[in-house]
Design a protein around this motif. Structure first.
Motif, PDB file in Angstrom:
ATOM      1  N   SER A  65      10.541   5.920  -6.245  1.00 47.47           N
ATOM      2  CA  SER A  65      10.932   7.292  -6.581  1.00 47.47           C
ATOM      3  C   SER A  65      10.290   8.081  -5.483  1.00 47.47           C
ATOM      4  CB  SER A  65      10.272   7.592  -8.062  1.00 47.47           C
ATOM      5  OG  SER A  65       8.865   7.474  -8.253  1.00 47.47           O
ATOM      6  N   GLU A  66      11.273   9.267  -5.452  1.00 46.44           N
ATOM      7  CA  GLU A  66      10.811  10.130  -4.369  1.00 46.44           C
ATOM      8  C   GLU A  66       9.820  11.125  -4.802  1.00 46.44           C
ATOM      9  OE1 GLU A  66      13.414  12.280  -1.969  1.00 46.44           O
ATOM     10  OE2 GLU A  66      14.792  10.431  -1.851  1.00 46.44           O
ATOM     11  N   THR A  67       8.497  11.502  -4.270  1.00 50.67           N
ATOM     12  CA  THR A  67       7.662  12.306  -4.724  1.00 50.67           C
ATOM     13  C   THR A  67       7.715  13.513  -3.887  1.00 50.67           C
ATOM     14  OG1 THR A  67       5.764  11.353  -3.637  1.00 50.67           O
ATOM     15  CG2 THR A  67       6.318  10.661  -5.860  1.00 50.67           C
ATOM     16  N   PRO A  68       7.472  14.729  -4.439  1.00 48.35           N
ATOM     17  CA  PRO A  68       7.368  15.999  -3.422  1.00 48.35           C
ATOM     18  C   PRO A  68       6.019  15.926  -2.602  1.00 48.35           C
ATOM     19  CG  PRO A  68       7.473  16.444  -5.805  1.00 48.35           C
ATOM     20  CD  PRO A  68       7.552  14.999  -5.713  1.00 48.35           C
ATOM     21  N   PHE A 103       0.767  -1.254  -0.003  1.00 43.28           N
ATOM     22  CA  PHE A 103       0.007   0.000   0.058  1.00 43.28           C
ATOM     23  C   PHE A 103       0.863   1.257   0.062  1.00 43.28           C
ATOM     24  CE2 PHE A 103      -2.572  -3.294   2.140  1.00 43.28           C
ATOM     25  CZ  PHE A 103      -3.462  -3.415   1.255  1.00 43.28           C
ATOM     26  N   LEU A 104       2.102   1.103  -0.064  1.00 48.27           N
ATOM     27  CA  LEU A 104       3.020   2.203  -0.013  1.00 48.27           C
ATOM     28  C   LEU A 104       3.101   2.750  -1.503  1.00 48.27           C
ATOM     29  CD1 LEU A 104       5.130   3.955   1.508  1.00 48.27           C
ATOM     30  CD2 LEU A 104       7.166   2.171   0.977  1.00 48.27           C
ATOM     31  N   ARG A 105       2.975   4.068  -1.699  1.00 52.74           N
ATOM     32  CA  ARG A 105       3.012   5.057  -2.617  1.00 52.74           C
ATOM     33  C   ARG A 105       4.093   5.789  -3.102  1.00 52.74           C
ATOM     34  NH1 ARG A 105       0.471   1.341  -4.202  1.00 52.74           N
ATOM     35  NH2 ARG A 105      -1.731   1.035  -4.142  1.00 52.74           N
ATOM     36  N   SER A 106       4.736   6.419  -1.956  1.00 53.27           N
ATOM     37  CA  SER A 106       5.947   7.043  -2.005  1.00 53.27           C
ATOM     38  C   SER A 106       6.542   6.950  -0.682  1.00 53.27           C
ATOM     39  CB  SER A 106       5.635   8.430  -2.541  1.00 53.27           C
ATOM     40  OG  SER A 106       5.063   9.236  -1.515  1.00 53.27           O
ATOM     41  N   LEU A 159       6.452   8.729   4.659  1.00 59.94           N
ATOM     42  CA  LEU A 159       5.934   7.409   3.751  1.00 59.94           C
ATOM     43  C   LEU A 159       4.425   7.658   3.476  1.00 59.94           C
ATOM     44  CD1 LEU A 159       7.449   4.841   6.062  1.00 59.94           C
ATOM     45  CD2 LEU A 159       8.328   5.697   3.849  1.00 59.94           C
ATOM     46  N   ARG A 160       4.035   7.714   2.347  1.00 61.04           N
ATOM     47  CA  ARG A 160       2.639   7.825   1.949  1.00 61.04           C
ATOM     48  C   ARG A 160       2.220   6.577   1.383  1.00 61.04           C
ATOM     49  NH1 ARG A 160       1.504  13.494   1.644  1.00 61.04           N
ATOM     50  NH2 ARG A 160       3.398  14.965   1.534  1.00 61.04           N
ATOM     51  N   PHE A 161       1.106   6.300   2.086  1.00 60.89           N
ATOM     52  CA  PHE A 161       0.282   4.928   1.756  1.00 60.89           C
ATOM     53  C   PHE A 161      -0.981   5.478   1.239  1.00 60.89           C
ATOM     54  CE2 PHE A 161       3.296   3.744   5.122  1.00 60.89           C
ATOM     55  CZ  PHE A 161       3.724   2.506   4.831  1.00 60.89           C
ATOM     56  N   THR A 215      -0.377   8.594   6.029  1.00 59.20           N
ATOM     57  CA  THR A 215       1.048   9.212   5.826  1.00 59.20           C
ATOM     58  C   THR A 215       1.432   8.779   6.990  1.00 59.20           C
ATOM     59  OG1 THR A 215       0.199  11.024   4.407  1.00 59.20           O
ATOM     60  CG2 THR A 215       2.178  11.184   5.436  1.00 59.20           C
ATOM     61  N   ILE A 216       2.732   8.426   7.127  1.00 59.13           N
ATOM     62  CA  ILE A 216       3.455   8.104   8.200  1.00 59.13           C
ATOM     63  C   ILE A 216       4.745   8.648   8.299  1.00 59.13           C
ATOM     64  CG2 ILE A 216       4.735   6.179   9.553  1.00 59.13           C
ATOM     65  CD1 ILE A 216       2.473   4.534   8.467  1.00 59.13           C
TER      66      ILE A 216
END
Length: 165
Positions: free
Chosen positions: A161-164, A86-89, A137-139, A143-144
């Motif tokens: 990949s890192e996202t702003p 479920f981790l997006r960024s 960490l954006r799920f 967000t964590i």
């Protein structure tokens, strides 16, 4: 599996020291001030300031583990698990908690943990020991914020990949 330490930053060290000194000092003062009273309630209440440090201890963040399918936050007696599916960024951001408001949790008694809110991140959960080593960490649904000893390597290990913000 990769393990990351969760070192304490200067802010956490000094806040924890201050909390400890205040709680011990309050106990010593109440023991001296209330020693002539024989109330059972006062006998219990005079030890109450020492409850706070012991209540905070189990929530200490000891480290983080990245496995093939999860991110584990290592606490004193248990692990908190977040599924990588479920981790997006993931983004190393040393100013992630700047301007945050604690909505429920611990703001420096041996860790920064709980639920916080900021204009930039919205509502988020944090498991942080060092405010200068934070990773966002954006799920899918949450967000964590965590603080591993090597934020850049932590993000690279996740392979996203890192996202702003």
């Amino acid at each position: 599996m990769k393990i990351y330490r969760a070192p304490w930053g200067k802010t956490l060290f000094w806040m924890s020291a201050l909390v400890t000194v205040i709680c011990i000092g309050a106990t010593v003062v109440t023991l001296g001030a209330l020693r002539d009273f024989r109330s059972p309630l006062l006998a219990v209440l005079q030890w109450l300031p020492l409850v706070f440090p012991f209540a905070c201890l189990p929530f200490i963040v000891r480290g983080y583990v990245i496995t093939d399918d999860a991110i584990l936050i290592r606490r004193l007696f248990w692990n908190t698990r977040y599924e990588r599916a479920f981790l997006r960024s993931a983004e190393a951001d040393p100013e992630a908690m700047k301007g945050s408001i604690r909505t429920c949790g611990n703001g420096g008694g041996y860790s920064f943990t709980g639920w916080y809110w900021s204009k930039r991140l919205g509502a988020y959960r944090c498991f942080v020991n060092d405010l200068n080593r934070t990773v966002v960490l954006r799920f899918v649904t949450r967000t964590i914020v965590v603080s591993p000893d090597d934020p850049q390597d932590f993000v690279a290990t996740l392979g996203l990949s890192e996202t702003p913000a």
